[in-house]
Design a protein around this motif. Sequence first.
Motif, PDB file in Angstrom:
ATOM      1  N   THR A   1      -6.192  -5.240  -4.157  1.00 24.69           N
ATOM      2  CA  THR A   1      -5.848  -6.203  -3.099  1.00 24.69           C
ATOM      3  C   THR A   1      -4.511  -6.815  -3.673  1.00 24.69           C
ATOM      4  N   PHE A   2      -4.213  -6.985  -5.106  1.00 22.44           N
ATOM      5  CA  PHE A   2      -2.983  -7.493  -5.650  1.00 22.44           C
ATOM      6  C   PHE A   2      -1.649  -6.794  -5.209  1.00 22.44           C
ATOM      7  N   GLU A   3      -2.113  -5.385  -5.228  1.00 20.98           N
ATOM      8  CA  GLU A   3      -1.235  -4.377  -4.808  1.00 20.98           C
ATOM      9  C   GLU A   3      -0.779  -4.258  -3.338  1.00 20.98           C
ATOM     10  N   LEU A   4      -1.835  -4.409  -2.649  1.00 20.19           N
ATOM     11  CA  LEU A   4      -1.761  -4.342  -1.196  1.00 20.19           C
ATOM     12  C   LEU A   4      -1.018  -5.565  -0.774  1.00 20.19           C
ATOM     13  N   LEU A   5      -1.441  -6.784  -1.345  1.00 18.82           N
ATOM     14  CA  LEU A   5      -0.851  -7.889  -0.997  1.00 18.82           C
ATOM     15  C   LEU A   5       0.717  -8.119  -0.914  1.00 18.82           C
ATOM     16  N   GLN A   6       1.442  -7.139  -1.953  1.00 21.07           N
ATOM     17  CA  GLN A   6       2.864  -7.071  -1.894  1.00 21.07           C
ATOM     18  C   GLN A   6       3.511  -6.200  -1.249  1.00 21.07           C
ATOM     19  N   THR A   7       2.583  -5.432  -0.442  1.00 21.94           N
ATOM     20  CA  THR A   7       3.279  -4.746   0.728  1.00 21.94           C
ATOM     21  C   THR A   7       3.963  -5.630   1.838  1.00 21.94           C
ATOM     22  N   VAL A   8       3.464  -7.184   1.886  1.00 21.01           N
ATOM     23  CA  VAL A   8       3.928  -7.911   2.993  1.00 21.01           C
ATOM     24  C   VAL A   8       5.114  -8.616   2.476  1.00 21.01           C
TER      25      VAL A   8
ATOM     26  N   ALA B   1       1.052 -12.904  -5.182  1.00 19.09           N
ATOM     27  CA  ALA B   1      -0.234 -12.053  -4.976  1.00 19.09           C
ATOM     28  C   ALA B   1      -1.179 -12.484  -5.954  1.00 19.09           C
ATOM     29  N   LEU B   2      -0.792 -12.973  -7.261  1.00 17.45           N
ATOM     30  CA  LEU B   2      -1.799 -13.522  -8.344  1.00 17.45           C
ATOM     31  C   LEU B   2      -2.574 -14.704  -7.806  1.00 17.45           C
ATOM     32  N   ALA B   3      -1.616 -15.352  -7.082  1.00 22.18           N
ATOM     33  CA  ALA B   3      -2.259 -16.675  -6.976  1.00 22.18           C
ATOM     34  C   ALA B   3      -3.203 -16.400  -5.724  1.00 22.18           C
ATOM     35  N   ILE B   4      -3.015 -15.499  -4.627  1.00 15.28           N
ATOM     36  CA  ILE B   4      -3.947 -15.356  -3.641  1.00 15.28           C
ATOM     37  C   ILE B   4      -5.288 -14.570  -4.366  1.00 15.28           C
ATOM     38  N   VAL B   5      -5.261 -13.894  -5.147  1.00 11.83           N
ATOM     39  CA  VAL B   5      -6.259 -13.167  -5.858  1.00 11.83           C
ATOM     40  C   VAL B   5      -7.235 -14.169  -6.682  1.00 11.83           C
ATOM     41  N   SER B   6      -6.197 -15.074  -7.359  1.00  7.02           N
ATOM     42  CA  SER B   6      -6.912 -15.979  -8.057  1.00  7.02           C
ATOM     43  C   SER B   6      -7.909 -16.919  -7.254  1.00  7.02           C
ATOM     44  N   VAL B   7      -7.442 -17.411  -6.217  1.00  4.82           N
ATOM     45  CA  VAL B   7      -8.049 -18.282  -5.336  1.00  4.82           C
ATOM     46  C   VAL B   7      -9.209 -17.824  -4.274  1.00  4.82           C
TER      47      VAL B   7
ATOM     48  N   GLU C   1     -13.085 -10.182  -0.508  1.00 11.51           N
ATOM     49  CA  GLU C   1     -14.019 -10.214   0.712  1.00 11.51           C
ATOM     50  C   GLU C   1     -13.274 -11.484   1.323  1.00 11.51           C
ATOM     51  N   GLN C   2     -13.189 -12.685   0.654  1.00  9.78           N
ATOM     52  CA  GLN C   2     -12.719 -13.676   1.470  1.00  9.78           C
ATOM     53  C   GLN C   2     -11.437 -13.485   2.200  1.00  9.78           C
ATOM     54  N   LEU C   3     -10.524 -12.865   1.316  1.00  7.18           N
ATOM     55  CA  LEU C   3      -9.201 -12.553   1.930  1.00  7.18           C
ATOM     56  C   LEU C   3      -9.442 -11.730   3.046  1.00  7.18           C
ATOM     57  N   ALA C   4     -10.184 -10.520   2.940  1.00  5.68           N
ATOM     58  CA  ALA C   4     -10.343  -9.739   4.286  1.00  5.68           C
ATOM     59  C   ALA C   4     -10.954 -10.388   5.560  1.00  5.68           C
ATOM     60  N   ALA C   5     -12.053 -11.520   5.383  1.00  4.64           N
ATOM     61  CA  ALA C   5     -12.620 -12.104   6.216  1.00  4.64           C
ATOM     62  C   ALA C   5     -11.332 -13.123   6.786  1.00  4.64           C
ATOM     63  N   ALA C   6     -10.611 -13.840   5.959  1.00  4.09           N
ATOM     64  CA  ALA C   6      -9.481 -14.438   6.803  1.00  4.09           C
ATOM     65  C   ALA C   6      -8.624 -13.708   7.538  1.00  4.09           C
TER      66      ALA C   6
ATOM     67  N   GLU D   1       0.723  -8.546   9.136  1.00  3.66           N
ATOM     68  CA  GLU D   1       1.046  -7.304   8.451  1.00  3.66           C
ATOM     69  C   GLU D   1      -0.355  -6.681   7.840  1.00  3.66           C
ATOM     70  N   LEU D   2      -1.347  -7.575   7.534  1.00  2.29           N
ATOM     71  CA  LEU D   2      -2.508  -6.879   6.911  1.00  2.29           C
ATOM     72  C   LEU D   2      -3.566  -6.627   7.906  1.00  2.29           C
ATOM     73  N   ARG D   3      -3.450  -6.988   8.902  1.00  2.00           N
ATOM     74  CA  ARG D   3      -4.979  -7.049   9.962  1.00  2.00           C
ATOM     75  C   ARG D   3      -5.313  -5.464  10.129  1.00  2.00           C
ATOM     76  N   ASP D   4      -4.305  -4.538  10.082  1.00  2.00           N
ATOM     77  CA  ASP D   4      -4.674  -3.072  10.202  1.00  2.00           C
ATOM     78  C   ASP D   4      -4.880  -2.452   8.868  1.00  2.00           C
ATOM     79  N   LYS D   5      -4.669  -3.128   7.786  1.00  2.00           N
ATOM     80  CA  LYS D   5      -4.757  -2.369   6.474  1.00  2.00           C
ATOM     81  C   LYS D   5      -5.927  -2.928   5.636  1.00  2.00           C
ATOM     82  N   ILE D   6      -6.229  -4.067   5.889  1.00  2.00           N
ATOM     83  CA  ILE D   6      -7.270  -4.503   4.969  1.00  2.00           C
ATOM     84  C   ILE D   6      -8.833  -4.418   5.510  1.00  2.00           C
ATOM     85  N   GLY D   7      -9.681  -4.224   4.534  1.00  4.17           N
ATOM     86  CA  GLY D   7     -11.204  -4.095   4.572  1.00  4.17           C
ATOM     87  C   GLY D   7     -11.786  -4.525   3.687  1.00  4.17           C
ATOM     88  N   VAL D   8     -13.015  -4.328   3.513  1.00  2.00           N
ATOM     89  CA  VAL D   8     -13.673  -4.604   2.237  1.00  2.00           C
ATOM     90  C   VAL D   8     -12.886  -3.653   1.229  1.00  2.00           C
ATOM     91  N   VAL D   9     -12.485  -4.005   0.308  1.00  2.00           N
ATOM     92  CA  VAL D   9     -11.818  -3.212  -0.688  1.00  2.00           C
ATOM     93  C   VAL D   9     -12.749  -2.627  -1.747  1.00  2.00           C
TER      94      VAL D   9
END
Length: 199
Positions: free
Chosen positions: A70-77, A85-91, A95-100, A126-134
């Motif tokens: 997820t950290f790697e995927l976030l940096q494609t944005v 990206a580290l702040a996002i995966v820390s909070v 699954e919560q990110l994918a749902a959001a 940028e992520l809605r077509d890329k992210i799912g349950v990682v």
Amino acid sequence: MIASVTGTARHVGLDRVVVEVGGVGMLVHTPPAVAAAARTGSALSLATTLVVREDSMTLYGFAEEGHRDTFELLQTVSGVGPRVALAIVSVLTPEQLAAAIADEDVRTLTKVPGIGKKGAERLVLELRDKIGVVPGAGGAAPAAAPTGLPWRAQVVEALVGLGYSGSQAESAVDRAAQGLGDQPDVSEALRAALRELAG
């Protein structure tokens, strides 16, 4: 790429650990909860990714492969670097990110320090077509090790490191402490404080 690191934790900070691998100490930046769970002198295994810049090479480590992915995927944005990206995966968990993202839940995304409304909208776009349950995501976070430092000060410092103000961090820890014992695990206390901030 360095995909994983397994060795002995020689130093544990608030958001980083030094892992000795084959006689070499590797500095690994981690979410605060991962560092809080590490014990100096004990074995440690992290899923890692190496971020290479013109003037630096920085290793980031995570308890789960899904968090690293997820950290790697976030940096494609566009506009999202390793720190955000580290702040996002820390909070947020993967699954919560994918749902959001799927729900276009900008409010949840803006609870992350450094993410404003425009940034949250860009993440959704940028992520809605890329992210799912990682794959590899989920699982309980490891319990934190006992520490000689006051847990409260550690949690406040970790929250400030994530980008929250000192007053926000203090207030969240005060609220979280009401549901915790006298000497809670640092990682448990950190998760409770983050839930207060997200509430």
